[in-house]
Design a protein around this motif. Structure first.
Motif, mmCIF file in Angstrom:
data_model
loop_
_atom_site.group_PDB
_atom_site.id
_atom_site.type_symbol
_atom_site.label_atom_id
_atom_site.label_comp_id
_atom_site.label_asym_id
_atom_site.label_seq_id
_atom_site.Cartn_x
_atom_site.Cartn_y
_atom_site.Cartn_z
ATOM 1 N N SER A 105 0.823 -1.206 0.000
ATOM 2 C CA SER A 105 0.000 0.000 0.000
ATOM 3 C C SER A 105 0.856 1.256 0.000
ATOM 4 O O SER A 105 1.900 1.310 0.651
ATOM 5 N N SER B 24 4.202 4.539 2.691
ATOM 6 C CA SER B 24 3.876 3.172 2.297
ATOM 7 C C SER B 24 3.662 2.323 3.543
ATOM 8 O O SER B 24 4.136 2.657 4.627
ATOM 9 N N TYR C 44 0.580 5.835 -0.296
ATOM 10 C CA TYR C 44 -0.307 6.952 0.005
ATOM 11 C C TYR C 44 0.352 8.270 -0.389
ATOM 12 O O TYR C 44 1.582 8.396 -0.337
ATOM 13 N N ASN D 34 -9.432 5.001 6.143
ATOM 14 C CA ASN D 34 -8.052 5.475 6.162
ATOM 15 C C ASN D 34 -7.699 6.157 7.477
ATOM 16 O O ASN D 34 -8.574 6.529 8.252
ATOM 17 N N ARG E 99 -3.016 -2.196 3.992
ATOM 18 C CA ARG E 99 -3.718 -0.941 4.238
ATOM 19 C C ARG E 99 -4.155 -0.781 5.682
ATOM 20 O O ARG E 99 -4.150 0.314 6.232
ATOM 21 N N TYR F 97 -4.716 7.136 -2.378
ATOM 22 C CA TYR F 97 -3.980 5.982 -1.908
ATOM 23 C C TYR F 97 -4.112 4.838 -2.892
ATOM 24 O O TYR F 97 -5.000 4.828 -3.759
ATOM 25 N N SER F 98 -3.186 3.896 -2.752
ATOM 26 C CA SER F 98 -3.197 2.683 -3.565
ATOM 27 C C SER F 98 -3.072 1.515 -2.608
ATOM 28 O O SER F 98 -2.011 1.289 -2.035
ATOM 29 N N ALA F 99 -4.159 0.814 -2.384
ATOM 30 C CA ALA F 99 -4.153 -0.285 -1.425
ATOM 31 C C ALA F 99 -3.269 -1.435 -1.891
ATOM 32 O O ALA F 99 -2.659 -2.135 -1.077
ATOM 33 N N SER F 100 -3.190 -1.618 -3.196
ATOM 34 C CA SER F 100 -2.329 -2.660 -3.753
ATOM 35 C C SER F 100 -1.996 -2.272 -5.185
ATOM 36 O O SER F 100 -2.643 -1.399 -5.774
#
Lengths: 113, 111
Positions: free
Chosen positions: A31, A93, A33, B98, A97, A48-51
Motif C-alpha cells: 500500500s 507506504s 499513500y 483510512n 492498508r 492511496y493505492s491499497a495494492s
C-alpha cells in the motif's frame, strides 16, 4: 535500504503549470499513500493505492491524479497548479492498508505562485 | 472534517519534565491509535501505537493512555529531553477506512 524516497525536495510552480511528484519504496510494501501537510491541518490524504493496480481517492483529491506505476512507485500529478496547492507533500507506504505502520518519505515542499 | 481533535497546539516543557498531549475522537469504529513524531524537514515516523483492548502502553519514556468510554487518548513523555522537541500527531483508523490525523502539537523542551 532507503525506505521511501521522494523527488523533488523543493519545487516552485507558476499557476497553471503541471508537474509530477515521484515516490518510490524499497520495502516491498503493498500500500502507498499521498498526503499533504498544511499548518494546523495535520496530514490529509489525497490518494492511496491499497495494492498494485488500484488507486482510490482520499479526503482531498480535487486537482490531483495518481499513477501506481508498479509495486515500488506511486506518482502524484498536478495538471494545472493553483496557489491553494502550495503545501508539503508526503508519500508513505505500508505493508498492507489496515492497522499497519505507515513509513513516510522526506517530503516535497511545493510553492505555487 | 476533523475527526480527531488534538491539544494543545503547542507545548513548552523544561528538561526533565512531563509532556502531555491529548486527543479525542467521536468515531467509535476507530480501532487503531498511533502516534507519529516529526522533526523539522523530515517525514513523520511512528512513535508508539495502541489498540482499544488495552488502557495503557509504555515504550521507554513514552506512554499512551487510552480511555475508551471517554473516547480520549493521550501521549505522556516522561523525563522530557531537548531531543524530544518535535511535532507530534495522533491518529486513528477504523477497519475499511483510512488514517485520520490530528492537527499536531509542537513540543519544545527547554535545556
Amino acid at each position: 535500504n532507503a525506505g521511501v524516497t521522494q523527488t523533488p525536495k523543493f519545487q516552485v510552480l507558476k499557476t497553471g503549470q503541471s508537474m509530477t511528484l515521484q515516490c518510490a519504496q524499497d520495502m516491498n510494501h503493498n500500500s502507498m499513500y499521498w498526503y499533504r501537510q498544511d499548518p494546523g491541518m495535520g496530514l490529509r490524504l489525497i490518494y492511496y493505492s491499497a495494492s498494485e493496480g488500484t488507486t482510490d481517492k482520499g479526503e482531498v483529491p480535487n486537482g490531483y491524479n495518481v499513477s501506481r506505476l508498479n509495486k515500488r512507485e506511486f506518482s502524484l500529478r498536478l495538471e494545472s497548479a493553483a496557489p491553494s496547492q502550495t503545501s508539503v507533500y508526503f508519500c508513505a507506504s505500508s505493508e498492507a492498508r489496515q492497522n499497519y505502520e505507515q513509513y513516510f518519505g522526506p517530503g516535497t515542499r511545493l510553492t505555487v505562485t | 472534517q476533523q475527526q480527531v481533535k488534538q491539544s494543545p497546539q503547542s507545548l513548552i516543557v523544561q528538561k526533565g519534565g512531563i509532556s502531555i498531549i491529548n486527543c479525542a475522537y467521536e468515531n467509535t469504529a476507530f480501532d487503531y491509535f498511533p502516534w507519529y513524531q516529526q522533526f523539522p524537514g523530515k517525514g513523520p515516523a511512528l512513535l508508539i501505537a495502541i489498540r482499544p483492548d488495552v488502557s495503557e502502553k509504555k515504550e521507554g519514556r513514552f506512554t499512551i493512555s487510552f480511555n475508551k468510554s471517554a473516547k480520549q487518548f493521550s501521549l505522556h513523555i516522561m523525563d522530557s529531553q531537548p531531543g524530544d522537541s518535535a511535532t507530534y500527531f495522533c491518529a486513528a483508523e477504523a477497519w475499511g477506512q483510512n488514517f485520520v490525523f490530528g492537527p499536531g502539537t509542537r513540543l519544545s523542551v527547554l535545556p
